[in-house]
Design an enzyme around this catalytic site. Sequence first.
Site, PDB file in Angstrom:
ATOM      1  N   LEU A 129      19.413  11.184   5.335  1.00  0.00           N
ATOM      2  CA  LEU A 129      19.449   9.921   4.612  1.00  0.00           C
ATOM      3  C   LEU A 129      18.033   9.371   4.593  1.00  0.00           C
ATOM      4  O   LEU A 129      17.316   9.453   5.596  1.00  0.00           O
ATOM      5  CB  LEU A 129      20.401   8.952   5.333  1.00  0.00           C
ATOM      6  N   ASP A 130      17.619   8.819   3.458  1.00  0.00           N
ATOM      7  CA  ASP A 130      16.262   8.291   3.337  1.00  0.00           C
ATOM      8  C   ASP A 130      15.963   7.298   4.452  1.00  0.00           C
ATOM      9  O   ASP A 130      16.849   6.545   4.876  1.00  0.00           O
ATOM     10  CB  ASP A 130      16.077   7.580   1.996  1.00  0.00           C
ATOM     11  N   ARG A 131      14.725   7.265   4.896  1.00  0.00           N
ATOM     12  CA  ARG A 131      14.320   6.358   5.966  1.00  0.00           C
ATOM     13  C   ARG A 131      14.626   4.910   5.622  1.00  0.00           C
ATOM     14  O   ARG A 131      15.061   4.123   6.473  1.00  0.00           O
ATOM     15  CB  ARG A 131      12.812   6.525   6.244  1.00  0.00           C
TER      16      ARG A 131
END
Length: 304
Positions: free
Chosen positions: A160-162
Amino acid sequence: MPICSNMRSAHLKCWQKHRLTGSMRHAMGSEARQWQWVLDVEVCAADWLAKETGLSKGRVKDAMNKGAVLLKRGRQPEKRLRRATFRLLPGDRLALNHDPEILACTLEQTPVLISEQGDVLEVYKPVGWLSQGSPWGDHLSVERWLQTQGYPDARVVHRLDRETAGVMLYARRRHVAGTLNQLFQNRRVRKLYLARVAGHCPEPMTVQEPLDGKSSVSHVRPLIKQDPALVEVDIETGRFHQVRRHLAHMRLPVLGDPRYGEGNAHPDGLHLVAYRLIYPWKGQLRDVRIPESLMPPWSIAPDA
């Protein structure tokens, strides 16, 4: 010690530095450095690193503890070297990725273990945390956090994107990680997002715009239709930044997205959360949601 709580935090630099090359790199305008060696002596790890880099023993130990030192020995997989007294041997390949700003960075909110289903860990990842470590360290990764919370073999299954908060799955055993990976690859896992977008969204839509030359499908359902609309996005595929790119393609860019869309700037950062994940496990259908107390204030979770 800096508190990194928004998308302009020091960890953004972490992703940018992945693109640098060379055995020793200096990030322009910063103190970030990378070193690589092939050992020709037997020596204590911390002693060697301090001598070769000029860093104090304390700074070396801090970097090691936070996962910024990588060791490759023979045919063994590369691993993070944390023990200061570890004996290095001739032929060992060692790398130190040292950025004082990243190593000093902390985050106010910590991950939350939502549920433990045997060897599957259902976890809430807050904004700012990495799914797993980078060459610059892993002290702000959910994978490492789990390892320090009594799950030493926890391993990432998907990413999952930061800058996106949401539900994630981690496995406690290698074969379980493989099984979960197959579920994702075979599209047996439903991944649902909530996003606040710039613009009106009067009716449901399906976006099939290819991304990176690959088929990509996102189903968008409006929960609040007027601008700024609140939408639920159910993705069939998992392309890079798929939700953000598809919404921007439909001229409904996510609020606070610095990369995609126009007219969607917002001081509170990215208005996107992976709030729900549904997957089959041991004859049951698991429906995992972010606890209501952890939902962002701009969101309204829909009924099941």
